[in-house]
Design an enzyme around this catalytic site. Structure first.
Site, PDB file in Angstrom:
ATOM      1  N   ALA A   1      21.650  25.703 -10.724  1.00 20.46           N
ATOM      2  CA  ALA A   1      22.877  25.939  -9.970  1.00 20.46           C
ATOM      3  C   ALA A   1      24.052  25.752 -10.933  1.00 20.46           C
ATOM      4  O   ALA A   1      23.928  25.079 -11.957  1.00 20.46           O
ATOM      5  CB  ALA A   1      22.974  24.968  -8.804  1.00 20.46           C
TER       6      ALA A   1
ATOM      7  N   GLU B   1      17.962  17.531 -12.799  1.00 19.13           N
ATOM      8  CA  GLU B   1      19.124  17.126 -11.993  1.00 19.13           C
ATOM      9  C   GLU B   1      19.512  15.658 -12.173  1.00 19.13           C
ATOM     10  O   GLU B   1      20.689  15.323 -12.179  1.00 19.13           O
ATOM     11  CB  GLU B   1      18.874  17.419 -10.506  1.00 19.13           C
ATOM     12  CG  GLU B   1      19.034  18.891 -10.135  1.00 19.13           C
ATOM     13  CD  GLU B   1      17.759  19.702 -10.277  1.00 19.13           C
ATOM     14  OE1 GLU B   1      16.831  19.246 -10.980  1.00 19.13           O
ATOM     15  OE2 GLU B   1      17.697  20.797  -9.698  1.00 19.13           O
TER      16      GLU B   1
HETATM   17  N1  CAA Z   1      25.780  25.600 -14.821  1.00 14.89           N
HETATM   18  C1  CAA Z   1      26.872  26.084 -15.414  1.00 14.89           C
HETATM   19  N2  CAA Z   1      26.894  26.489 -16.700  1.00 14.89           N
HETATM   20  C2  CAA Z   1      25.763  26.373 -17.401  1.00 14.89           C
HETATM   21  C3  CAA Z   1      24.587  25.853 -16.863  1.00 14.89           C
HETATM   22  C4  CAA Z   1      24.621  25.450 -15.504  1.00 14.89           C
HETATM   23  N3  CAA Z   1      23.532  25.007 -14.868  1.00 14.89           N
HETATM   24  N4  CAA Z   1      23.640  25.857 -17.822  1.00 14.89           N
HETATM   25  C5  CAA Z   1      24.205  26.353 -18.925  1.00 14.89           C
HETATM   26  N5  CAA Z   1      25.492  26.676 -18.684  1.00 14.89           N
HETATM   27  C6  CAA Z   1      26.471  27.232 -19.611  1.00 14.89           C
HETATM   28  C7  CAA Z   1      26.989  26.182 -20.561  1.00 14.89           C
HETATM   29  O1  CAA Z   1      28.021  25.447 -19.942  1.00 14.89           O
HETATM   30  C8  CAA Z   1      27.485  27.044 -21.704  1.00 14.89           C
HETATM   31  O2  CAA Z   1      28.724  27.580 -21.328  1.00 14.89           O
HETATM   32  P1  CAA Z   1      29.968  27.578 -22.399  1.00 14.89           P
HETATM   33  O3  CAA Z   1      29.490  28.470 -23.510  1.00 14.89           O
HETATM   34  O4  CAA Z   1      31.086  28.146 -21.587  1.00 14.89           O
HETATM   35  O5  CAA Z   1      30.142  26.165 -22.807  1.00 14.89           O
HETATM   36  C9  CAA Z   1      26.480  28.176 -21.746  1.00 14.89           C
HETATM   37  O6  CAA Z   1      25.844  28.190 -20.433  1.00 14.89           O
HETATM   38  C10 CAA Z   1      25.398  27.988 -22.779  1.00 14.89           C
HETATM   39  O7  CAA Z   1      24.802  26.731 -22.567  1.00 14.89           O
HETATM   40  P2  CAA Z   1      24.637  25.631 -23.734  1.00 14.89           P
HETATM   41  O8  CAA Z   1      25.735  25.770 -24.724  1.00 14.89           O
HETATM   42  O9  CAA Z   1      24.472  24.306 -23.072  1.00 14.89           O
HETATM   43  O10 CAA Z   1      23.267  26.125 -24.389  1.00 14.89           O
HETATM   44  P3  CAA Z   1      22.170  25.238 -25.144  1.00 14.89           P
HETATM   45  O11 CAA Z   1      21.239  26.216 -25.742  1.00 14.89           O
HETATM   46  O12 CAA Z   1      22.823  24.220 -26.005  1.00 14.89           O
HETATM   47  O13 CAA Z   1      21.413  24.430 -23.958  1.00 14.89           O
HETATM   48  C11 CAA Z   1      20.351  24.162 -21.806  1.00 14.89           C
HETATM   49  C12 CAA Z   1      20.677  25.103 -22.991  1.00 14.89           C
HETATM   50  C13 CAA Z   1      19.390  23.066 -22.255  1.00 14.89           C
HETATM   51  C14 CAA Z   1      19.708  25.003 -20.718  1.00 14.89           C
HETATM   52  C15 CAA Z   1      21.666  23.532 -21.291  1.00 14.89           C
HETATM   53  O14 CAA Z   1      22.617  24.556 -21.060  1.00 14.89           O
HETATM   54  C16 CAA Z   1      21.522  22.737 -20.029  1.00 14.89           C
HETATM   55  O15 CAA Z   1      21.036  21.640 -20.033  1.00 14.89           O
HETATM   56  N6  CAA Z   1      21.983  23.331 -18.865  1.00 14.89           N
HETATM   57  C17 CAA Z   1      22.019  22.641 -17.614  1.00 14.89           C
HETATM   58  C18 CAA Z   1      20.647  22.516 -16.990  1.00 14.89           C
HETATM   59  C19 CAA Z   1      20.755  21.771 -15.699  1.00 14.89           C
HETATM   60  O16 CAA Z   1      21.128  20.616 -15.626  1.00 14.89           O
HETATM   61  N7  CAA Z   1      20.353  22.446 -14.574  1.00 14.89           N
HETATM   62  C20 CAA Z   1      20.355  21.855 -13.274  1.00 14.89           C
HETATM   63  C21 CAA Z   1      21.637  22.203 -12.567  1.00 14.89           C
HETATM   64  S1  CAA Z   1      21.811  21.301 -11.053  1.00 14.89           S
HETATM   65  C22 CAA Z   1      20.892  22.156  -9.925  1.00 14.89           C
HETATM   66  O17 CAA Z   1      20.301  23.169 -10.222  1.00 14.89           O
HETATM   67  C23 CAA Z   1      20.891  21.569  -8.529  1.00 14.89           C
HETATM   68  C24 CAA Z   1      19.887  22.160  -7.622  1.00 14.89           C
HETATM   69  O18 CAA Z   1      18.787  21.645  -7.461  1.00 14.89           O
HETATM   70  C25 CAA Z   1      20.183  23.361  -6.866  1.00 14.89           C
END
Ligand code: CAA
Length: 261
Positions: free
Chosen positions: A69, A135
């Site tokens: 999300a 999460e």
């Molecule tokens: N929401 C919003 N933006 C996100 C995102 C997310 N879930 N995941 C990645 N992005 C964005 C980053 O903010 C970044 O944007 P900017 O370039 O504007 O800064 C872009 O995507 C690229 O991401 P990274 O620079 O972080 O890329 P990376 O290769 O260094 O890392 C990753 C990749 C490990 C997937 C990392 O992006 C990450 O940990 N993302 C979040 C994963 C997460 O926590 N997901 C759970 C969300 S909560 C949820 O889903 C609740 C539910 O149950 C419904």
């Protein structure tokens, strides 16, 4: 609502009798903001209603199926806003799709992205796919069915380890644990998913949909109720022309001609 092709965060395409939906927000690793989940539901429901479509393939882009999300959109949401929006309720509608859905997962399937894959009927993964429910690492818990469906998919011990630690697993672990039906090389994944979808779409739609409903009942119902539900659906197949056609064709040693009636 938008005509197919008019989406901001999706690419949709019909391949024969298969609907192909690709989440396309690569700059955010396909993070599922409200606009994207609304478009996703719209596209999937259109294909589900279309009698020429017999199966749906859901995929992402090369680096991510979906990284969850959208954290930017959620970060400042209050409890009452989260409750009123009830964003996770879109998964109920996803689960109500009658058409078989196949997830083709490349790269990250995290949080809501992993939960979306878990809600698909079949999951195929590329060798580079990674699944996780991270999460807790951002101060929340899975909210789109992950704590329930992951337990049913891979068992409590492994689900607990993943959900409490946020650890990501590889496609090979996901396959060994039963989350994923098969792992394919990156360049063969979509073809494999489309081949299976095409095979499913070549069968009788009502019969395939009854089979899907019966299998899903195994997740929703106690065993005895599920067995009775299956039996009622099995008996219902005898009300279709396609059951008559399928069995007659077998006995006549010819290919069946399904009419979806
Ligand atoms: N929401 C919003 N933006 C996100 C995102 C997310 N879930 N995941 C990645 N992005 C964005 C980053 O903010 C970044 O944007 P900017 O370039 O504007 O800064 C872009 O995507 C690229 O991401 P990274 O620079 O972080 O890329 P990376 O290769 O260094 O890392 C990753 C990749 C490990 C997937 C990392 O992006 C990450 O940990 N993302 C979040 C994963 C997460 O926590 N997901 C759970 C969300 S909560 C949820 O889903 C609740 C539910 O149950 C419904």
């Amino acid at each position: 609502s938008a005509a197919p092709g008019d989406y901001s965060n999706l690419q949709v395409e019909v391949r024969g009798n298969v609907g192909l939906v690709a989440i396309h927000r690569p700059a955010a690793l396909n993070a599922l903001n409200d606009e994207t989940t609304a478009e996703l539901l719209d596209a999937l429901q259109r294909y589900d209603r279309d009698s020429t479509i017999g199966a749906i393939v859901l995929t992402g882009t090369d680096r991510a199926f979906a990284a969850g999300a959208d954290i930017k959109e959620m970060a400042n949401r209050s409890f009452s806003q989260a409750r009123r929006r009830d964003a996770g309720s879109f998964m109920d509608l996803f689960f109500a799709l009658r058409s078989p859905t196949i997830a083709a997962v490349r790269g990250y399937a995290l949080g809501g992205g992993c939960e979306l894959a878990l809600a698909c009927d079949i999951v195929y993964a590329a060798e580079d796919a990674q699944f996780g429910l991270p999460e807790v690492q951002i101060g929340t818990i899975p909210g789109w069915g992950g704590t329930q469906r992951l337990v049913r998919a891979i068992g409590k011990a492994r689900a607990m380890e993943m959900i409490l630690s946020g650890r990501r697993i590889s496609s090979r672990e996901a396959e060994a644990w039963g989350l994923v039906a098969a792992v394919h090389p990156e360049d063969k994944l979509l073809t494999a998913a489309l081949d299976t979808a095409t095979k499913i779409a070549s069968l009788s739609q009502p019969i395939v949909q009854m089979a899907k409903a019966a299998v899903n009942a195994a997740y929703e119902m106690p065993l005895r109720s599920g067995v009775l539900y299956e039996r009622a659906l099995f008996q219902s197949t005898f009300a279709t022309q396609d059951q008559k056609e399928g069995m007659t064709a077998f006995l006549d040693k010819r290919e069946p001609k399904w009419t979806n009636a």
